[in-house]
Design a protein around this motif. Structure first.
Motif, PDB file in Angstrom:
ATOM      1  N   GLU A   1      59.571  78.667  81.348  1.00 56.69           N
ATOM      2  CA  GLU A   1      59.458  77.220  81.283  1.00 56.69           C
ATOM      3  C   GLU A   1      58.118  76.758  81.852  1.00 56.69           C
ATOM      4  O   GLU A   1      57.798  76.990  83.009  1.00 56.69           O
ATOM      5  CB  GLU A   1      60.603  76.576  82.066  1.00 56.69           C
ATOM      6  N   THR A   2      57.325  76.122  81.006  1.00 52.10           N
ATOM      7  CA  THR A   2      56.096  75.492  81.484  1.00 52.10           C
ATOM      8  C   THR A   2      56.381  74.012  81.632  1.00 52.10           C
ATOM      9  O   THR A   2      56.853  73.365  80.700  1.00 52.10           O
ATOM     10  CB  THR A   2      54.928  75.714  80.509  1.00 52.10           C
ATOM     11  N   GLY A   3      56.127  73.484  82.812  1.00 52.45           N
ATOM     12  CA  GLY A   3      56.697  72.199  83.143  1.00 52.45           C
ATOM     13  C   GLY A   3      55.812  71.000  82.928  1.00 52.45           C
ATOM     14  O   GLY A   3      54.610  71.087  82.740  1.00 52.45           O
ATOM     15  N   THR A   4      56.481  69.854  82.963  1.00 51.76           N
ATOM     16  CA  THR A   4      55.787  68.587  83.009  1.00 51.76           C
ATOM     17  C   THR A   4      55.165  68.435  84.394  1.00 51.76           C
ATOM     18  O   THR A   4      55.503  69.156  85.330  1.00 51.76           O
ATOM     19  CB  THR A   4      56.769  67.445  82.729  1.00 51.76           C
ATOM     20  N   GLY A   5      54.274  67.490  84.525  1.00 48.30           N
ATOM     21  CA  GLY A   5      53.547  67.372  85.776  1.00 48.30           C
ATOM     22  C   GLY A   5      53.624  66.003  86.415  1.00 48.30           C
ATOM     23  O   GLY A   5      52.768  65.149  86.175  1.00 48.30           O
TER      24      GLY A   5
ATOM     25  N   GLN B   1      48.873  72.955 106.922  1.00 48.10           N
ATOM     26  CA  GLN B   1      49.713  74.146 106.843  1.00 48.10           C
ATOM     27  C   GLN B   1      51.173  73.795 106.559  1.00 48.10           C
ATOM     28  O   GLN B   1      51.855  74.481 105.795  1.00 48.10           O
ATOM     29  CB  GLN B   1      49.604  74.947 108.141  1.00 48.10           C
ATOM     30  N   LYS B   2      51.651  72.720 107.170  1.00 45.63           N
ATOM     31  CA  LYS B   2      53.033  72.298 106.917  1.00 45.63           C
ATOM     32  C   LYS B   2      53.207  71.925 105.443  1.00 45.63           C
ATOM     33  O   LYS B   2      54.205  72.289 104.818  1.00 45.63           O
ATOM     34  CB  LYS B   2      53.390  71.099 107.808  1.00 45.63           C
ATOM     35  N   PHE B   3      52.240  71.213 104.898  1.00 45.24           N
ATOM     36  CA  PHE B   3      52.297  70.816 103.492  1.00 45.24           C
ATOM     37  C   PHE B   3      52.291  72.048 102.591  1.00 45.24           C
ATOM     38  O   PHE B   3      53.094  72.165 101.664  1.00 45.24           O
ATOM     39  CB  PHE B   3      51.099  69.915 103.188  1.00 45.24           C
ATOM     40  N   LEU B   4      51.403  72.991 102.866  1.00 48.56           N
ATOM     41  CA  LEU B   4      51.337  74.223 102.077  1.00 48.56           C
ATOM     42  C   LEU B   4      52.645  75.005 102.156  1.00 48.56           C
ATOM     43  O   LEU B   4      53.104  75.575 101.161  1.00 48.56           O
ATOM     44  CB  LEU B   4      50.185  75.096 102.556  1.00 48.56           C
ATOM     45  N   ASP B   5      53.245  75.044 103.327  1.00 52.12           N
ATOM     46  CA  ASP B   5      54.449  75.842 103.535  1.00 52.12           C
ATOM     47  C   ASP B   5      55.700  75.194 102.945  1.00 52.12           C
ATOM     48  O   ASP B   5      56.583  75.888 102.423  1.00 52.12           O
ATOM     49  CB  ASP B   5      54.684  76.077 105.028  1.00 52.12           C
ATOM     50  N   GLN B   6      55.795  73.864 103.009  1.00 49.20           N
ATOM     51  CA  GLN B   6      57.073  73.204 102.725  1.00 49.20           C
ATOM     52  C   GLN B   6      57.155  72.509 101.374  1.00 49.20           C
ATOM     53  O   GLN B   6      58.259  72.229 100.898  1.00 49.20           O
ATOM     54  CB  GLN B   6      57.388  72.202 103.844  1.00 49.20           C
ATOM     55  N   VAL B   7      56.027  72.232 100.738  1.00 49.48           N
ATOM     56  CA  VAL B   7      56.089  71.596  99.421  1.00 49.48           C
ATOM     57  C   VAL B   7      56.456  72.637  98.374  1.00 49.48           C
ATOM     58  O   VAL B   7      55.855  73.715  98.308  1.00 49.48           O
ATOM     59  CB  VAL B   7      54.748  70.917  99.077  1.00 49.48           C
ATOM     60  N   ASP B   8      57.449  72.319  97.556  1.00 45.66           N
ATOM     61  CA  ASP B   8      57.972  73.249  96.562  1.00 45.66           C
ATOM     62  C   ASP B   8      57.289  72.978  95.223  1.00 45.66           C
ATOM     63  O   ASP B   8      57.723  72.130  94.435  1.00 45.66           O
ATOM     64  CB  ASP B   8      59.486  73.057  96.444  1.00 45.66           C
ATOM     65  N   ALA B   9      56.194  73.691  94.966  1.00 43.82           N
ATOM     66  CA  ALA B   9      55.445  73.507  93.723  1.00 43.82           C
ATOM     67  C   ALA B   9      54.678  74.776  93.408  1.00 43.82           C
ATOM     68  O   ALA B   9      54.448  75.622  94.288  1.00 43.82           O
ATOM     69  CB  ALA B   9      54.488  72.326  93.841  1.00 43.82           C
TER      70      ALA B   9
ATOM     71  N   LYS C   1      61.743  65.773  96.262  1.00 37.75           N
ATOM     72  CA  LYS C   1      62.819  65.105  95.524  1.00 37.75           C
ATOM     73  C   LYS C   1      62.384  64.739  94.110  1.00 37.75           C
ATOM     74  O   LYS C   1      63.146  64.906  93.151  1.00 37.75           O
ATOM     75  CB  LYS C   1      63.258  63.843  96.269  1.00 37.75           C
ATOM     76  N   TYR C   2      61.140  64.262  93.965  1.00 34.89           N
ATOM     77  CA  TYR C   2      60.736  63.672  92.691  1.00 34.89           C
ATOM     78  C   TYR C   2      59.755  64.514  91.880  1.00 34.89           C
ATOM     79  O   TYR C   2      59.530  64.227  90.708  1.00 34.89           O
ATOM     80  CB  TYR C   2      60.101  62.288  92.923  1.00 34.89           C
ATOM     81  N   ASN C   3      59.172  65.540  92.459  1.00 34.41           N
ATOM     82  CA  ASN C   3      58.142  66.263  91.697  1.00 34.41           C
ATOM     83  C   ASN C   3      58.773  67.187  90.661  1.00 34.41           C
ATOM     84  O   ASN C   3      59.990  67.380  90.622  1.00 34.41           O
ATOM     85  CB  ASN C   3      57.203  67.036  92.642  1.00 34.41           C
ATOM     86  N   THR C   4      57.914  67.753  89.831  1.00 36.03           N
ATOM     87  CA  THR C   4      58.378  68.649  88.771  1.00 36.03           C
ATOM     88  C   THR C   4      57.973  70.089  89.039  1.00 36.03           C
ATOM     89  O   THR C   4      58.006  70.930  88.133  1.00 36.03           O
ATOM     90  CB  THR C   4      57.809  68.199  87.416  1.00 36.03           C
ATOM     91  N   GLY C   5      57.554  70.375  90.275  1.00 36.20           N
ATOM     92  CA  GLY C   5      57.214  71.747  90.631  1.00 36.20           C
ATOM     93  C   GLY C   5      55.864  72.192  90.113  1.00 36.20           C
ATOM     94  O   GLY C   5      55.607  73.387  89.998  1.00 36.20           O
ATOM     95  N   HIS C   6      54.979  71.255  89.808  1.00 31.55           N
ATOM     96  CA  HIS C   6      53.692  71.581  89.197  1.00 31.55           C
ATOM     97  C   HIS C   6      52.584  71.684  90.253  1.00 31.55           C
ATOM     98  O   HIS C   6      52.312  72.776  90.757  1.00 31.55           O
ATOM     99  CB  HIS C   6      53.348  70.521  88.148  1.00 31.55           C
TER     100      HIS C   6
END
Length: 415
Positions: A221-225, A351-359, A333-338
């Protein structure tokens, strides 16, 4: 006109020959294909002009027309992409992690092609060349199902590529363009488990959802952004504005464009006047929460739907947050993992942003527009995977291979 099954059968029958091509054979064909794309620029542009005219007559949004439109420079970029792929290491045949077992067996893994890769894509004719280059170099064959809006362009590009393959004594069936652009043909292709090894959709949310829900073939799956930029409390305001303007307006109709902004409430007074002015100078419609309405003349109050929308247009949503934790929670909650970005001077928050954002791609102090195979040094990309199995992020040559175990023995039998 080739039916969907005839196209898939041709590519499937060619896959074992494709897998046996040497690196030298593949590279020579890619260089020839690049040369022929440049040679055939006028012919390709003439075909593309027909698609663009038809798209505008049908009311296609200009941001999407931009994705469809080719120029001499863009065709040269396609050719350069093939040359870049030719210059990359061939992943096929790479042996990974050979180890000796106590019984004397040598066990390792070897990279091999996926097989026959089908790609369904919309009105982006450059994808035709990109998919050919990457699938061909990685030893696969490709079934290309382009959108009807780019039918003339895709046909001109594949004819140029087939001309190159014939000159190199390689079957053109390594890259087969489906001539039937109907939805029924797409639905048929999605269920050809006997011919297709992997299916990759490239396009909008509707296309991707249709493939994921209906395909019986394994799908990447290639996702929307729905991509965000979070401006942290101690961000450099000038840097933040530059990153946002680049991410939102450099090209609006692409999946790595910025769609939503999160502003730390303590920096709103500092950054918002310049940011709102810069966005409005680029004709961006700004949809904001209650806290930011005061800073945006003509601003539109955002709704809940805006936080999850990929606009692919000159529209951006904007919201204040009280801290980085609220920003991360909102994004997840709202992103598409892009692709997601933070602008900050804080190492801890970065570092917190890099570690915890799911994308698939997470940035510190840089534009999300860099999420691209060429920009990542992959030569080109077959898509940007937003799923987590097999591949994630821009997919280059290695992501178009799988592995098989290879075992060396000297007569061992299992007791």
């Amino acid at each position: 006109m080739l039916s969907a099954r005839e196209a898939a059968t041709a590519a499937c029958q060619a896959k074992y020959e494709a897998a046996k091509l040497t690196t030298d054979q593949k590279n020579k064909a890619l260089i020839q294909a690049a040369s022929d794309l440049r040679k055939n620029t006028d012919k390709i542009l003439e075909a593309n002009a027909k698609d663009v005219l038809k798209a505008r007559e049908n009311g296609m949004a200009e941001s999407l027309v931009d994705r469809l439109m080719l120029t001499a420079a863009r065709i040269d970029g396609m050719a350069k992409g093939l040359e870049d792929v030719a210059s990359l290491d061939d992943p096929v045949g790479e042996v990974i992690g050979m180890k000796k077992r106590p019984n004397g067996l040598l066990i390792g893994q070897k990279r091999v092609p996926l097989g026959t890769v089908a790609v369904i894509y919309e009105a982006r004719p450059n994808v035709t060349a990109d998919v050919f280059g990457l699938t061909f170099k990685s030893g696969n064959t490709a079934v290309l199902k382009g959108g009807k809006d780019a039918a003339y362009s895709n046909q001109a590009i594949i004819e140029s590529i087939h001309e190159s393959l014939n000159q190199c004594n390689i079957t053109p069936d390594v890259a087969v363009l489906m001539e039937d652009n109907s939805r029924a043909a797409s639905n048929e292709l999605m269920k050809m488990n006997d011919l297709i090894d992997v299916l990759i959709p490239r396009g909008g949310a509707g296309l991707i959802r249709s493939v994921v829900e209906n395909a019986t073939i394994p799908v990447i799956e290639t996702g929307t952004g729905n991509c965000h930029v979070f401006v942290d409390e101690d961000a450099d305001p000038e840097m933040a504005v530059n990153i946002i303007i680049n991410g939102k307006t450099q090209r609006t109709g692409v999946c790595n464009a910025v769609e939503s902004l999160l502003i730390h409430e303590k920096i709103a007074d500092t950054i918002m006047p310049a940011l709102a002015k810069a966005l409005q100078e680029k004709n961006v419609e700004i949809r904001v929460d209650d806290n930011l309405l005061q800073y945006v003349d003509g601003g539109i109050k955002a709704t809940e739907e805006d936080w999850g929308t990929e606009y692919l247009d000159l529209i951006v949503s904007m919201k204040t947050v009280k801290d980085i934790d609220e920003a991360i929670a909102h994004i997840n909650k709202y992103n598409t993992g892009h692709s997601e970005s933070i602008v900050t001077k804080s190492y801890a928050n970065a570092q917190k942003f890099l570690d915890q954002v799911d994308a698939a791609a997470v940035y510190v102090n840089a534009s999300t527009r860099f999420t691209d195979g060429a920009e990542f040094g992959l030569g080109a990309e077959i898509g940007i995977s937003t799923q987590k199995l097999h591949a994630r992020g821009p997919m280059g040559l290695k992501e178009l291979t799988t592995t098989k175990y290879i075992i060396y023995g000297d007569g061992q039998i299992r007791p």
